[in-house]
Write an enzyme that holds these catalytic residues in place. Structure first.
Site, PDB file in Angstrom:
ATOM      1  N   GLU A  13      11.163   1.305 -11.327  1.00 45.95           N
ATOM      2  CA  GLU A  13       9.956   1.329 -12.217  1.00 45.95           C
ATOM      3  C   GLU A  13      10.315   1.609 -13.656  1.00 45.95           C
ATOM      4  O   GLU A  13       9.590   1.065 -14.480  1.00 45.95           O
ATOM      5  CB  GLU A  13       9.037   2.355 -11.385  1.00 45.95           C
ATOM      6  CG  GLU A  13       8.524   1.801 -10.134  1.00 45.95           C
ATOM      7  CD  GLU A  13       7.874   2.821  -9.407  1.00 45.95           C
ATOM      8  OE1 GLU A  13       6.808   2.473  -8.672  1.00 45.95           O
ATOM      9  OE2 GLU A  13       7.863   4.077  -9.542  1.00 45.95           O
ATOM     10  N   GLY A  79       0.093   0.194  -3.226  1.00 50.19           N
ATOM     11  CA  GLY A  79      -0.558  -0.665  -2.118  1.00 50.19           C
ATOM     12  C   GLY A  79      -1.957  -0.991  -2.529  1.00 50.19           C
ATOM     13  O   GLY A  79      -2.521  -0.235  -2.963  1.00 50.19           O
ATOM     14  N   VAL A 153       1.613   4.343   2.738  1.00 47.50           N
ATOM     15  CA  VAL A 153       0.435   3.855   3.670  1.00 47.50           C
ATOM     16  C   VAL A 153       0.866   2.322   4.282  1.00 47.50           C
ATOM     17  O   VAL A 153       0.990   1.532   3.482  1.00 47.50           O
ATOM     18  CB  VAL A 153      -0.867   3.983   3.103  1.00 47.50           C
ATOM     19  CG1 VAL A 153      -1.947   3.276   4.037  1.00 47.50           C
ATOM     20  CG2 VAL A 153      -1.258   5.202   2.629  1.00 47.50           C
ATOM     21  N   MET A 173       1.443   7.191  -4.654  1.00 46.82           N
ATOM     22  CA  MET A 173       2.169   8.527  -4.240  1.00 46.82           C
ATOM     23  C   MET A 173       2.238   9.546  -5.569  1.00 46.82           C
ATOM     24  O   MET A 173       2.594  10.589  -5.221  1.00 46.82           O
ATOM     25  CB  MET A 173       3.510   8.676  -3.360  1.00 46.82           C
ATOM     26  CG  MET A 173       3.179   7.503  -2.098  1.00 46.82           C
ATOM     27  SD  MET A 173       4.558   7.299  -1.212  1.00 46.82           S
ATOM     28  CE  MET A 173       5.153   9.161  -0.745  1.00 46.82           C
ATOM     29  N   GLU A 174       1.911   9.204  -6.694  1.00 48.46           N
ATOM     30  CA  GLU A 174       2.117  10.058  -7.808  1.00 48.46           C
ATOM     31  C   GLU A 174       0.990  10.007  -8.598  1.00 48.46           C
ATOM     32  O   GLU A 174       0.653  11.077  -9.587  1.00 48.46           O
ATOM     33  CB  GLU A 174       3.310   9.525  -8.849  1.00 48.46           C
ATOM     34  CG  GLU A 174       4.602   9.483  -7.783  1.00 48.46           C
ATOM     35  CD  GLU A 174       4.664   8.273  -6.944  1.00 48.46           C
ATOM     36  OE1 GLU A 174       4.087   7.242  -7.232  1.00 48.46           O
ATOM     37  OE2 GLU A 174       5.549   8.177  -6.214  1.00 48.46           O
ATOM     38  N   ASP A 197       2.535  -4.369  -1.988  1.00 49.72           N
ATOM     39  CA  ASP A 197       2.048  -4.622  -0.514  1.00 49.72           C
ATOM     40  C   ASP A 197       0.636  -4.308  -0.559  1.00 49.72           C
ATOM     41  O   ASP A 197      -0.047  -3.976  -1.489  1.00 49.72           O
ATOM     42  CB  ASP A 197       3.015  -3.425   0.121  1.00 49.72           C
ATOM     43  CG  ASP A 197       2.456  -2.086  -0.378  1.00 49.72           C
ATOM     44  OD1 ASP A 197       1.861  -1.577   0.426  1.00 49.72           O
ATOM     45  OD2 ASP A 197       3.389  -1.544  -1.175  1.00 49.72           O
TER      46      ASP A 197
HETATM   47  N1  SAH Z   1      11.447   2.382  -0.278  1.00 50.97           N
HETATM   48  C1  SAH Z   1      11.521   3.754  -0.900  1.00 50.97           C
HETATM   49  C2  SAH Z   1      10.539   4.533  -0.787  1.00 50.97           C
HETATM   50  C3  SAH Z   1       9.024   3.861  -1.236  1.00 50.97           C
HETATM   51  S1  SAH Z   1       7.743   5.088  -1.313  1.00 50.97           S
HETATM   52  C4  SAH Z   1      12.777   4.293  -0.330  1.00 50.97           C
HETATM   53  O1  SAH Z   1      13.258   4.260   1.020  1.00 50.97           O
HETATM   54  O2  SAH Z   1      13.485   5.368  -1.063  1.00 50.97           O
HETATM   55  C5  SAH Z   1       6.582   4.136  -2.037  1.00 50.97           C
HETATM   56  C6  SAH Z   1       6.628   4.109  -3.472  1.00 50.97           C
HETATM   57  O3  SAH Z   1       5.850   3.227  -4.240  1.00 50.97           O
HETATM   58  C7  SAH Z   1       5.807   5.295  -4.106  1.00 50.97           C
HETATM   59  O4  SAH Z   1       6.352   5.980  -5.494  1.00 50.97           O
HETATM   60  C8  SAH Z   1       4.206   4.936  -4.192  1.00 50.97           C
HETATM   61  O5  SAH Z   1       3.673   5.708  -5.437  1.00 50.97           O
HETATM   62  C9  SAH Z   1       4.394   3.438  -4.196  1.00 50.97           C
HETATM   63  N2  SAH Z   1       3.768   2.591  -3.355  1.00 50.97           N
HETATM   64  C10 SAH Z   1       3.797   1.291  -3.159  1.00 50.97           C
HETATM   65  N3  SAH Z   1       3.117   0.993  -2.115  1.00 50.97           N
HETATM   66  C11 SAH Z   1       2.431   2.198  -1.382  1.00 50.97           C
HETATM   67  C12 SAH Z   1       1.809   2.165  -0.008  1.00 50.97           C
HETATM   68  N4  SAH Z   1       1.449   1.129   0.656  1.00 50.97           N
HETATM   69  N5  SAH Z   1       1.296   3.544   0.118  1.00 50.97           N
HETATM   70  C13 SAH Z   1       1.814   4.383  -0.490  1.00 50.97           C
HETATM   71  N6  SAH Z   1       2.654   4.339  -1.658  1.00 50.97           N
HETATM   72  C14 SAH Z   1       2.931   3.219  -2.107  1.00 50.97           C
END
Ligand code: SAH
Length: 232
Positions: A13, A79, A153, A173-174, A197
């Site tokens: 990001e 998301g 989610v 998530m932040e 997504d």
């Molecule tokens: N693929 C990563 C984990 C991603 S977690 C790994 O394996 O390390 C998702 C990140 O994108 C978080 O920082 C959150 O803020 C954002 N995000 C995007 N889509 C999301 C969703 N459906 N639910 C929650 N957070 C989401």
């Protein structure tokens, strides 16, 4: 000299921002690297926090207390919850909430913490700048509530639950950490997210596919905002 702080959660990001500023110093605090660039009489500080509300709270606090940030901008992916949001669309948070806070056992509303509030509003001046950027660049910008919690989610029922209880248009998530910290420390902040997504059963696959393109969209939007903020 005023300072604009730009925070992401993941390396992907902020990579587009570092590529843009090229020349920067690095300082390490609490397990994070902070990249410091000079830009037209402003200091720009960039960092990724690592995923989740606690990491984001530490990074945002450090940006304000250690680097004297005058503005906080969060850039990243999210998301989509609203049916009118497609992958790649840009969302501006009008307010943020923590959907995973639950002390309803004591009669409090979902998402509420005593001496705080369920929703924390973002800064109007920064939001107006975001709307201006969208207008100038002819980018459709959706604004609405963004819900944060420490879960990725990827499930229709959970998605529906967040929509029904918090009326949110996107989930991540932040963002709420940035809101809580900046609000308590009186620093103007905003949250920009591009959809990676739809928080549904395909979310993990979509996320992996669209993380980088959506992260670039959000970062370039934020860079256009920086060019307007330095004229305030
Ligand atoms: N693929 C990563 C984990 C991603 S977690 C790994 O394996 O390390 C998702 C990140 O994108 C978080 O920082 C959150 O803020 C954002 N995000 C995007 N889509 C999301 C969703 N459906 N639910 C929650 N957070 C989401």
């Amino acid at each position: 000299m005023k300072t604009i702080a730009i925070i992401g959660a993941m390396q992907e990001e902020i990579t587009p921002l570092l590529a843009y500023f090229k020349d920067y110093d690095t300082k390490n605090i609490g397990g994070n690297s902070y990249y410091i660039a000079n830009y037209k009489n402003y200091k720009i500080i960039i960092a990724y926090s690592k995923i989740g509300k606690i990491h984001a709270a530490l990074t945002c606090s450090s940006m304000i207390l250690c680097f004297n940030a005058d503005y906080i901008i969060f850039t990243g992916v999210a998301g989509g919850l609203s049916s009118d949001l497609k992958i790649g669309d840009i969302v501006l948070a009008t307010s943020l909430c923590q959907y995973d806070v639950d002390i309803t056992a004591f009669g409090h509303p979902l998402g509420f913490i005593p001496e705080s509030s369920v929703y924390i509003n973002t800064n109007k001046i920064l939001n107006d700048i975001a709307k201006q950027v969208a207008k100038d660049k002819n980018i459709p910008l959706k604004d609405g509530i963004i819900a944060s919690g420490d879960t990725f989610v990827s499930n229709r029922d959970k998605k529906q639950w967040i929509i029904e209880n918090f009326n949110a248009c996107a989930v991540e998530m932040e963002g709420a950490s940035i809101a809580v910290v900046s609000n308590l420390l009186n620093i103007p902040f905003c949250v920009i997210r591009s959809i990676s997504d739809s928080a549904d059963d395909n979310a993990d696959i979509n996320f992996d596919e669209f993380l980088s393109t959506s992260a670039i969209k959000s970062a370039s939007f934020v860079l256009s905002m920086v060019d307007k903020i330095i004229k305030i």
